[in-house]
Write a protein that holds these residues in place. Structure first.
Motif, short mmCIF file in Angstrom:
data_model
loop_
_atom_site.label_atom_id
_atom_site.label_comp_id
_atom_site.label_asym_id
_atom_site.label_seq_id
_atom_site.Cartn_x
_atom_site.Cartn_y
_atom_site.Cartn_z
N ARG A 97 0.83 -1.21 0.00
CA ARG A 97 0.00 0.00 0.00
C ARG A 97 0.87 1.25 0.00
NH1 ARG A 97 -2.48 3.85 3.21
NH2 ARG A 97 -4.61 4.39 2.52
N GLN A 98 1.89 1.29 0.85
CA GLN A 98 2.76 2.47 0.92
C GLN A 98 3.54 2.67 -0.37
OE1 GLN A 98 2.58 4.66 3.39
NE2 GLN A 98 1.01 3.37 4.36
N ARG A 99 3.94 1.59 -1.01
CA ARG A 99 4.67 1.71 -2.28
C ARG A 99 3.78 2.28 -3.37
NH1 ARG A 99 6.14 -2.94 -4.35
NH2 ARG A 99 5.22 -4.36 -2.85
N ILE A 100 2.50 1.88 -3.39
CA ILE A 100 1.59 2.41 -4.40
C ILE A 100 1.28 3.88 -4.12
CG2 ILE A 100 -0.70 2.19 -5.45
CD1 ILE A 100 1.34 -0.02 -6.19
N LEU A 101 1.10 4.24 -2.85
CA LEU A 101 0.89 5.65 -2.51
C LEU A 101 2.09 6.48 -2.95
CD1 LEU A 101 -0.66 5.37 1.08
CD2 LEU A 101 -1.86 5.94 -1.05
N SER A 102 3.29 5.98 -2.71
CA SER A 102 4.50 6.70 -3.11
C SER A 102 4.58 6.86 -4.62
CB SER A 102 5.75 5.98 -2.60
OG SER A 102 5.83 6.02 -1.20
N ARG A 103 4.10 5.88 -5.34
CA ARG A 103 4.13 5.91 -6.81
C ARG A 103 3.10 6.89 -7.38
NH1 ARG A 103 1.70 0.83 -9.85
NH2 ARG A 103 -0.18 2.03 -9.31
N ASP A 104 1.89 6.94 -6.78
CA ASP A 104 0.78 7.63 -7.41
C ASP A 104 0.48 9.02 -6.86
OD1 ASP A 104 0.57 5.34 -8.88
OD2 ASP A 104 -1.33 4.66 -8.01
N LEU A 105 0.87 9.30 -5.61
CA LEU A 105 0.54 10.61 -5.02
C LEU A 105 1.59 11.66 -5.38
CD1 LEU A 105 -1.51 8.89 -3.48
CD2 LEU A 105 -0.96 10.19 -1.42
N ARG A 106 1.23 12.90 -5.14
CA ARG A 106 2.11 14.04 -5.40
C ARG A 106 2.34 14.82 -4.11
NH1 ARG A 106 -0.80 16.35 -10.99
NH2 ARG A 106 -1.13 14.30 -11.95
#
Length: 231
Positions: A97-106
């Motif tokens: 979850r944290q890796r996807i947030l890091s990938r997709d958020l700004r």
């Protein structure tokens, strides 16, 4: 699930009305089987990347419900896709979850001392609606819903493969919580992004996941895919 054909027939002439596909298939799943006749409405020809992806997937008339799906890993539950956000192939130390947030958020802010593994703040341009949402309104979507994947064939996989699938970045997107609730377990024949400009991109990713894991689509999903990318 009854197989109609693999991909599309190149240069096939569009048929007006309905094409009757007669097939019999005995389900290898728990305790049930069926066979019979099905009607598939002829679809227009696909083009571009969608055509290439549709050439690679198996098209079936329908995907039946298969007993045994339980996402929860609480005591006594099935936990059929493994513990949430636990990728058995990842060695980064960050959960999925944290890796996807890091990938997709700004404009991300991380919690100190976590090696940038804990997102504290940031915002998302929702890929399905175009709306801007803060981290508190962000959820992680499985592009192809896990319940749908279970019915389409994952019930036959071993537990490790199911867990790898549930944590594969190609199958995951950060989206707004409201859009995620609207999408729920729907296939592309039941739900498409509210932003028309996002629909073909979503369908392309959906099909890419199915091709990677050799999962089928239904005739209705195929028609929806072609319609979403018609322009």
């Amino acid at each position: 699930m009854r197989i109609l054909r693999r991909g599309r027939r190149r240069g096939a002439v569009a048929v007006i009305g309905a094409a009757i596909a007669i097939a019999a298939w005995t389900h290898a799943g728990p305790d049930f089987a069926y066979s019979g006749e099905t009607v598939a409405v002829a679809a227009p020809e696909a083009s571009g990347d969608i055509a290439s992806l549709l050439d690679q997937v198996t098209v079936v008339d329908r995907v039946d419900q298969v007993p045994g799906y339980e996402r929860s890993c609480k005591k006594g539950k099935g936990c059929v896709f493994g513990p949430a956000w636990n990728d058995p192939t990842d060695r980064s130390g960050c959960d999925t979850r944290q890796r996807i947030l890091s990938r997709d958020l700004r404009d991300i802010t991380y919690k100190g001392g976590t090696r940038n593994c804990k997102v504290l703040a940031g915002w998302l341009q929702d890929p399905y609606s175009g709306e801007r949402v803060d981290l508190s309104d962000v959820e992680i979507d499985h592009v192809v819903a896990l319940h749908h994947v279970w019915n389409a064939g994952a019930w036959q996989w071993d537990s490790r493969k199911r867990q790898i699938f549930a944590n594969d970045p190609i199958e995951l997107r950060a989206i707004s919580s409201s859009v995620n609730r609207a999408k729920s377990d729907s296939g592309i024949d039941e739900w498409l992004p509210p932003d028309p400009a996002a629909r073909c991109s979503f369908v392309t990713q959906y099909l890419t996941v199915l091709v990677k894991y050799d999962l089928p689509i239904t005739v209705r999903e195929k028609n929806a895919a072609i319609g979403a990318c018609a322009s």
